[in-house]
Write a protein that holds these residues in place. Structure first.
Motif: not given
Length: 164
Positions: A101-111, A93-99
């Motif tokens: 696309n992953p926001v590389e500066s924010l963390p991704v979690s394995r859920n 689960d990751g943060f994305a921009d309006d399109e």
């Protein structure tokens, strides 16, 4: 309230939420499998979710956004890893921009979401693991515990209302 325990461990980079629902495992699974139902409980009550793409198939990409009370949109995505219906779902689960696309500066979690039957009720364990302790700390500071708990706490009322 369905949430019975929340814990985080900086050393293992995990956030774990345990909840108990007044519904069978199969019914709770349906919420996550159906994007229209998932929209009712994903995100805090004041930040409703909209799922744009949704498929619980390994390798699939799920996209969504939450809308703030002021109308601001916050996008995210999942990459589905494994599905063991109706007892386990794993995804990133990751943060994305309006399109989306992953926001590389924010963390991704394995859920890892696990659902088990206990006398006709569901005990759910939601475990999120971050790549770094800093990533976990960042989401804790962003209010992840409060947001996730308030989202999960909507499930019993939603099931009771939807099943009438």
């Amino acid at each position: 309230m369905p949430v019975t325990n929340v814990s985080h461990d900086i050393d293992t980079r995990t956030l774990t939420i345990t909840a108990e629902f007044a519904a069978p495992v199969e019914r709770i699974w349906q919420i996550y499998a159906d994007p229209r139902q998932l929209e009712k409980i994903w995100g805090p009550p004041s930040y409703p979710a909209t799922f744009v793409e949704h498929s619980l198939q390994p390798g699939a990409r799920v996209t969504y956004y939450m809308t703030s009370p002021e109308g601001e949109k916050f996008a995210g995505y999942w990459v589905i890893r494994t599905v063991d219906e109706p007892t386990e779902l794993t995804f990133d689960d990751g943060f994305a921009d309006d399109e989306f696309n992953p926001v590389e500066s924010l963390p991704v979690s394995r859920n890892v979401y696990r659902f088990r039957d206990e006398d006709g009720r569901t005990v759910a364990t939601y475990t999120s693991t971050y790549e770094t302790a800093e990533g976990l700390q960042k989401v804790l500071e962003m209010g992840m515990v409060e947001g996730a708990s308030s989202a999960i706490n909507q499930i019993d009322a939603f099931v009771a209302g939807a099943d009438r």
